[in-house]
Design a protein around this motif. Sequence first.
Motif, PDB file in Angstrom:
ATOM      1  N   LEU A   2     -30.343  11.067  -9.560  1.00  0.00           N
ATOM      2  CA  LEU A   2     -29.720  10.134  -9.972  1.00  0.00           C
ATOM      3  C   LEU A   2     -30.751   8.651  -9.986  1.00  0.00           C
ATOM      4  CD1 LEU A   2     -27.157   7.811 -10.041  1.00  0.00           C
ATOM      5  CD2 LEU A   2     -27.610   7.183  -8.035  1.00  0.00           C
ATOM      6  N   LEU A   3     -30.465   8.246 -10.739  1.00  0.00           N
ATOM      7  CA  LEU A   3     -31.824   7.176 -12.500  1.00  0.00           C
ATOM      8  C   LEU A   3     -30.783   5.959 -11.798  1.00  0.00           C
ATOM      9  CD1 LEU A   3     -33.546   6.111 -13.738  1.00  0.00           C
ATOM     10  CD2 LEU A   3     -32.266   6.679 -15.795  1.00  0.00           C
ATOM     11  N   ASN A   4     -31.578   4.758 -11.791  1.00  0.00           N
ATOM     12  CA  ASN A   4     -30.754   3.395 -11.511  1.00  0.00           C
ATOM     13  C   ASN A   4     -31.110   2.733 -12.396  1.00  0.00           C
ATOM     14  OD1 ASN A   4     -29.716   1.411 -10.662  1.00  0.00           O
ATOM     15  ND2 ASN A   4     -30.724   1.016  -8.295  1.00  0.00           N
ATOM     16  N   GLY A   5     -30.455   1.888 -13.074  1.00  0.00           N
ATOM     17  CA  GLY A   5     -31.160   1.334 -14.199  1.00  0.00           C
ATOM     18  C   GLY A   5     -29.648   0.208 -14.468  1.00  0.00           C
ATOM     19  N   ASN A   6     -29.463  -0.899 -15.563  1.00  0.00           N
ATOM     20  CA  ASN A   6     -28.671  -1.597 -15.571  1.00  0.00           C
ATOM     21  C   ASN A   6     -28.081  -0.829 -17.488  1.00  0.00           C
ATOM     22  OD1 ASN A   6     -29.945  -1.925 -18.267  1.00  0.00           O
ATOM     23  ND2 ASN A   6     -31.109  -3.908 -17.853  1.00  0.00           N
ATOM     24  N   THR A   7     -26.783  -1.498 -17.579  1.00  0.00           N
ATOM     25  CA  THR A   7     -26.037  -0.466 -17.743  1.00  0.00           C
ATOM     26  C   THR A   7     -26.425  -0.565 -19.942  1.00  0.00           C
ATOM     27  OG1 THR A   7     -24.308  -1.938 -17.345  1.00  0.00           O
ATOM     28  CG2 THR A   7     -23.875  -0.537 -19.679  1.00  0.00           C
ATOM     29  N   GLU A   8     -27.035  -1.062 -19.819  1.00  0.00           N
ATOM     30  CA  GLU A   8     -28.181  -1.337 -21.990  1.00  0.00           C
ATOM     31  C   GLU A   8     -29.537   0.465 -21.448  1.00  0.00           C
ATOM     32  OE1 GLU A   8     -31.098  -4.168 -23.174  1.00  0.00           O
ATOM     33  OE2 GLU A   8     -29.227  -4.464 -23.764  1.00  0.00           O
ATOM     34  N   GLN A   9     -29.734  -0.043 -20.366  1.00  0.00           N
ATOM     35  CA  GLN A   9     -30.707   1.431 -19.643  1.00  0.00           C
ATOM     36  C   GLN A   9     -30.112   2.262 -19.363  1.00  0.00           C
ATOM     37  OE1 GLN A   9     -32.528  -0.830 -16.574  1.00  0.00           O
ATOM     38  NE2 GLN A   9     -34.226  -1.823 -17.313  1.00  0.00           N
ATOM     39  N   THR A  61     -26.722  -0.133 -11.485  1.00  0.00           N
ATOM     40  CA  THR A  61     -26.773  -0.946 -10.466  1.00  0.00           C
ATOM     41  C   THR A  61     -25.675  -1.027  -9.428  1.00  0.00           C
ATOM     42  OG1 THR A  61     -28.413  -2.552 -11.371  1.00  0.00           O
ATOM     43  CG2 THR A  61     -28.574  -3.103  -9.322  1.00  0.00           C
ATOM     44  N   THR A  62     -24.821  -1.531 -10.016  1.00  0.00           N
ATOM     45  CA  THR A  62     -23.407  -1.534  -8.693  1.00  0.00           C
ATOM     46  C   THR A  62     -23.039  -0.691  -8.245  1.00  0.00           C
ATOM     47  OG1 THR A  62     -22.664  -4.564  -9.534  1.00  0.00           O
ATOM     48  CG2 THR A  62     -21.387  -3.688  -7.991  1.00  0.00           C
ATOM     49  N   LEU A  63     -22.800   0.375  -9.669  1.00  0.00           N
ATOM     50  CA  LEU A  63     -22.337   1.585  -9.164  1.00  0.00           C
ATOM     51  C   LEU A  63     -23.834   2.665  -8.326  1.00  0.00           C
ATOM     52  CD1 LEU A  63     -21.027   2.479 -12.718  1.00  0.00           C
ATOM     53  CD2 LEU A  63     -19.453   3.060 -10.720  1.00  0.00           C
ATOM     54  N   ALA A  64     -24.785   1.873  -8.853  1.00  0.00           N
ATOM     55  CA  ALA A  64     -25.677   2.431  -7.737  1.00  0.00           C
ATOM     56  C   ALA A  64     -26.156   3.119  -6.624  1.00  0.00           C
ATOM     57  CB  ALA A  64     -26.484   2.845  -8.837  1.00  0.00           C
ATOM     58  N   GLN A  65     -25.507   1.394  -6.115  1.00  0.00           N
ATOM     59  CA  GLN A  65     -25.854   1.225  -5.227  1.00  0.00           C
ATOM     60  C   GLN A  65     -24.814   1.398  -4.138  1.00  0.00           C
ATOM     61  OE1 GLN A  65     -27.411  -2.923  -6.292  1.00  0.00           O
ATOM     62  NE2 GLN A  65     -29.334  -2.630  -5.514  1.00  0.00           N
ATOM     63  N   PHE A  91     -22.749   6.274 -14.830  1.00  0.00           N
ATOM     64  CA  PHE A  91     -21.557   5.736 -14.864  1.00  0.00           C
ATOM     65  C   PHE A  91     -22.920   4.217 -14.769  1.00  0.00           C
ATOM     66  CE2 PHE A  91     -21.413   9.504 -12.875  1.00  0.00           C
ATOM     67  CZ  PHE A  91     -19.862   9.889 -12.733  1.00  0.00           C
ATOM     68  N   VAL A  92     -21.199   3.027 -15.639  1.00  0.00           N
ATOM     69  CA  VAL A  92     -21.633   1.709 -16.027  1.00  0.00           C
ATOM     70  C   VAL A  92     -20.830   1.247 -15.965  1.00  0.00           C
ATOM     71  CG1 VAL A  92     -23.047   2.999 -17.828  1.00  0.00           C
ATOM     72  CG2 VAL A  92     -21.503   2.111 -18.398  1.00  0.00           C
ATOM     73  N   PRO A 147     -23.480   6.467  -4.689  1.00  0.00           N
ATOM     74  CA  PRO A 147     -24.758   7.085  -3.586  1.00  0.00           C
ATOM     75  C   PRO A 147     -23.401   7.963  -2.263  1.00  0.00           C
ATOM     76  CG  PRO A 147     -25.519   5.894  -3.615  1.00  0.00           C
ATOM     77  CD  PRO A 147     -24.620   5.507  -5.164  1.00  0.00           C
ATOM     78  N   PRO A 148     -22.480   7.496  -1.370  1.00  0.00           N
ATOM     79  CA  PRO A 148     -22.180   7.916  -0.699  1.00  0.00           C
ATOM     80  C   PRO A 148     -20.914   8.960  -0.905  1.00  0.00           C
ATOM     81  CG  PRO A 148     -21.696   5.554  -0.485  1.00  0.00           C
ATOM     82  CD  PRO A 148     -22.297   5.371  -1.920  1.00  0.00           C
ATOM     83  N   ILE A 149     -21.058   9.318  -1.842  1.00  0.00           N
ATOM     84  CA  ILE A 149     -20.199  10.001  -2.085  1.00  0.00           C
ATOM     85  C   ILE A 149     -20.808  11.282  -2.682  1.00  0.00           C
ATOM     86  CG2 ILE A 149     -18.159   9.080  -3.133  1.00  0.00           C
ATOM     87  CD1 ILE A 149     -18.686   9.915  -5.670  1.00  0.00           C
ATOM     88  N   LEU A 150     -22.570  11.306  -3.056  1.00  0.00           N
ATOM     89  CA  LEU A 150     -22.929  12.616  -3.083  1.00  0.00           C
ATOM     90  C   LEU A 150     -23.765  13.790  -2.362  1.00  0.00           C
ATOM     91  CD1 LEU A 150     -26.559  10.342  -4.532  1.00  0.00           C
ATOM     92  CD2 LEU A 150     -23.835  11.478  -6.273  1.00  0.00           C
ATOM     93  N   PRO A 151     -23.383  13.548  -0.691  1.00  0.00           N
ATOM     94  CA  PRO A 151     -23.415  14.090   0.743  1.00  0.00           C
ATOM     95  C   PRO A 151     -22.159  15.295   0.502  1.00  0.00           C
ATOM     96  CG  PRO A 151     -23.736  12.342   1.089  1.00  0.00           C
ATOM     97  CD  PRO A 151     -23.449  11.531  -0.063  1.00  0.00           C
ATOM     98  N   GLY A 152     -21.313  14.942  -0.409  1.00  0.00           N
ATOM     99  CA  GLY A 152     -19.782  15.451  -0.020  1.00  0.00           C
ATOM    100  C   GLY A 152     -19.591  16.671  -1.288  1.00  0.00           C
ATOM    101  N   PHE A 153     -20.913  16.034  -2.021  1.00  0.00           N
ATOM    102  CA  PHE A 153     -20.047  17.253  -3.703  1.00  0.00           C
ATOM    103  C   PHE A 153     -21.457  18.262  -3.201  1.00  0.00           C
ATOM    104  CE2 PHE A 153     -22.675  18.411  -7.922  1.00  0.00           C
ATOM    105  CZ  PHE A 153     -21.362  18.576  -8.742  1.00  0.00           C
ATOM    106  N   GLN A 154     -22.420  17.947  -2.939  1.00  0.00           N
ATOM    107  CA  GLN A 154     -23.735  18.568  -2.545  1.00  0.00           C
ATOM    108  C   GLN A 154     -23.509  19.522  -1.844  1.00  0.00           C
ATOM    109  OE1 GLN A 154     -26.732  15.710  -1.396  1.00  0.00           O
ATOM    110  NE2 GLN A 154     -27.985  16.204  -2.887  1.00  0.00           N
TER     111      GLN A 154
END
Length: 301
Positions: free
Chosen positions: A124-131, A99-103, A145-146, A107-114
């Motif tokens: 991008l799938l968002n979930g907790n570390t276990e998920q 969650t923390t990484l996904a929020q 990324f966890v 996301p801020p580095i995705l446009p540059g990669f695209q």
Amino acid sequence: MSDFRLRVFASVARHLSFTKAAQELFITQPAVTKHVRELERSYDQRLFERRAGRVSLTEAGRVLLSYAEQITELHRRLDSQLHGLHDAAAGRLRLGASTTLAQYLIPPILPGFQAQYPRVELTLLNGNTEQIAEALLHGQIDLGFVEGQVKNRDLHYELLLHDELLAVRRAGPGGPPAAALPLAEVLRHPLVLRERGSGTLEVLEFALREHKIKLSQLTVAMYLDNTEGIKSYLEASGALGFVSKRAIEKEVAAGRLEIVPVRELHLTRRFDAVWVQGQPLPPAAQRFLGYAHQRLSDAAL
């Protein structure tokens, strides 16, 4: 391309533990010892002191660690640049992030990669570390990324960057405490915490365990499954929460939340890239990992 012995050495140096380095790298402890001894023979220097069951870096070890970190970063940058010389990367790249990484971080580095790799279709799938771990093991994502303490032996983990959790509450007219508060006083607050399975709760639970404190002994007002919900709850209540320092910059600057320094409690953690152990990363995932290392290390400077 990089020397695996340097990776082993750097892992021991970070943890100051041969056992933890073996666990992180999924090799045996004797293998860790062998790689370190080979480096020591190569440089004709002792890299670690081992006394009374404790491991510490020698002066030579501190010098080598500094260069090892620079070498690792240069290899990442080299890989990213060489891959970027042609646009062979194409197809689908399925990312997952806790969650923390996904929020706040991915996301801020995705446009540059695209922009650099426009033929890669990103999800991008968002979930907790276990998920996220489960999604990797079930083939639902290519790269995760966890955060958190517990590692799954079927997955490979690579350090992305370090983070810190801070005690946070609604900002009061008097401002945050001038001095750190005792842990016992802080824990008398009603608490709003992340849900079971989250890396954030896991880090807090491990830290409290060192003080012989269990979650069942705390007054928990609410468990929530995302940081934004926790921040909103804190602003509307007298509760206290533990949130990544990367997630509260705007609210603290705006005077809506305040950081509560806590004596005797240090909530540091790792953000890791993670993929299935023994399986090579697809080219697009390799490129994104190199890009993420570069962008996030630059942002941390």
